[in-house]
Design an enzyme around this catalytic site. Structure first.
Site, mmCIF file in Angstrom:
data_model
loop_
_atom_site.group_PDB
_atom_site.id
_atom_site.type_symbol
_atom_site.label_atom_id
_atom_site.label_comp_id
_atom_site.label_asym_id
_atom_site.label_seq_id
_atom_site.Cartn_x
_atom_site.Cartn_y
_atom_site.Cartn_z
ATOM 1 C CB CYS A 90 -1.694 6.766 1.435
ATOM 2 S SG CYS A 90 -0.188 6.336 2.317
ATOM 3 C CD GLU A 95 -1.792 2.324 1.601
ATOM 4 O OE1 GLU A 95 -1.484 3.205 0.756
ATOM 5 O OE2 GLU A 95 -1.848 2.533 2.809
#
Length: 454
Positions: free
Chosen positions: A265, A231
């Site tokens: 993110c 990720e």
């Protein structure tokens, strides 16, 4: 880089921690391996679920202590720190509640022949988790929760600036009743990480972090034929096509950009606005971003704390300066004081410029004007990233149409901050591969064994 708690609000080095020795690292791997051979193989799903449920309860019982730690470590505003601990507890609770169903046998309908077939899920073994500083508890929860339910054991390498929260998490697992080796915190160096991934006892690795770190870990994992989940970064679009409440939409836009001091993110980073709404949106968005006040992250009510470190502030300042040098307009904000950086808006970001394709990890928003839906989608997809996205429209059919066209792992329509323990999290393109959370997060590091009965 040594492990140390350096308060970004003051610059004070609160406490330093020694990196693990090579001998202790080998002992940690051995401990995780033995726990898998013994405890994992001999425990039931219900027994593991009960332990994970206790982990959730201990997060709640220790919420103030845990929140204070990450305020010190990475400058998260305290109310948000409390929220992170609460969300982490909810994730562990989700996996405890759903352990039996997530690991239930799955029947396969045979096309030919007599008998039956099924998929039975089982653990792989020790796993390495490499976690970032921006969500010290949440990132661990979404990796450790499902994998401990499955029976995998965990070696957890946290970010160098989060050693205190790393130790607090390990203590929770031990106090919850997990045996030694089921969850092991390792203060490993970058060089030692290759040793862990290469070890034949370790069966997989999950990393949340930068593209650079992800590429390096994937390269090593590929060399040793290990399963990997990544990720990585994101430059998520926030597409505004229509609204019946512009003030509420602007409020959502600000939250989507400055939450966690802009260091997420999947934060909205590129605001793509239909022509007729561009001017009114930009006016209200500017006023709202200018109203976001910086303050002491330890005090309740602080909306914007410091960036996580001097290095992070330096990087963000350099990116903004370079964007302006390459033709962008500093529309508002752009001021820095020590590690604090104001809520900032850039306009006129040029295609082909660095800023057009970079991720800004801090409270900096880029605002673009587009002619129509097709132009919005084209701009949204013109990025190397593909993590999340946000679509605001009053037209449901348009929302679904745009969602289908967006190149991302997640699409949120008319809502921000709507992540949930049950919702899969992950991206495509340079934002990584694999999923965490929900049932898909529990299906990454699993032996899906086919059993055919004649």
């Amino acid at each position: 880089m040594p492990y140390a708690v350096t308060n970004p609000a003051t610059g004070e080095v609160v406490k330093s921690y020694d990196t693990i020795t090579d001998e202790a690292l080998q002992a940690a791997i051995a401990k995780a391996t033995e726990a898998h051979r013994g405890w994992s193989k001999n425990s039931t799903v219900a027994e593991r679920a009960a332990l994970v449920r206790r982990v959730a309860e201990l997060h709640t019982e220790r919420i103030d202590e845990l929140a204070d730690i990450i305020v010190r470590e990475m400058g998260k505003p305290r109310e948000q720190a409390v929220g992170e601990v609460e969300f982490s507890a909810a994730i562990y609770e989700y996996y405890a509640d759903n352990a039996e169903s997530l690991l239930a046998d799955e029947e396969i309908e045979l096309l030919a022949g007599e008998g039956s077939a099924l998929i039975r899920r089982s653990s792989l073994g020790p796993l390495l988790g490499i976690m970032p500083w921006n969500f010290p508890y949440y990132q661990v929860a979404r990796f450790a929760g499902p994998n401990l339910i499955i029976g995998n054991t965990i070696l957890l390498k946290h970010a160098e600036q989060c050693p205190e929260s790393a130790a607090a998490i390990e203590r929770i697992f031990l106090d919850a009743g997990f045996p030694e080796g089921a969850y092991v915190n390792i203060y490993a160096s970058h060089a030692q990480i290759e040793t862990v991934i290469a070890d034949p006892r370790v069966q997989g690795v999950s990393l949340t972090g930068s593209e650079r770190a992800g590429a390096k870990v994937a390269e090593i994992a590929g060399r040793y034929l290990k399963k990997v989940v990544l990720e990585l970064g994101g430059s998520d679009p926030f597409i505004l096509l229509s609204t019946d409440d512009l003030d509420a939409t602007v409020e959502a836009a600000v939250m989507a950009r400055v939450d966690n001091n802009g260091q997420a993110c999947n934060a909205a980073k590129r605001f793509i606005v239909a022509d007729e709404l561009y001017e009114p949106f930009l006016e209200k968005f500017t006023a709202a971003m200018n109203a976001v006040e910086e303050g002491d992250p330890a005090k309740d009510g602080t909306a914007l704390g410091p960036l996580s470190s001097a290095k992070a502030a330096d990087t963000l300042q350099e990116q903004v300066d370079r964007a302006v040098a390459q033709g962008a307009t500093l529309h508002s904000g752009g001021t820095r004081s020590d590690n604090y950086y104001s809520a900032t808006i850039l306009t006129d970001v040029k295609p082909g410029s660095d800023a057009f394709h970079e991720e800004f990890f801090g409270p900096v928003a880029q605002v673009f004007k587009v002619a129509d839906e097709d132009a919005a989608v084209e701009l949204a997809n013109d990025t190397p990233f593909g993590l999340g996205s946000y679509v605001f429209t009053t037209d449901r059919e348009q929302a679904l149409r745009v969602a289908d066209k967006i190149e991302a792992g997640m699409v949120f329509v008319n809502v921000v901050g709507a992540d949930g323990a049950e919702l899969p999290f992950g991206g495509i393109k340079r934002s990584g591969s694999g999923r965490e959370l929900g049932r898909f997060g529990a299906d990454e590091f699993v032996n899906k064994k086919m059993i055919r009965l004649g």
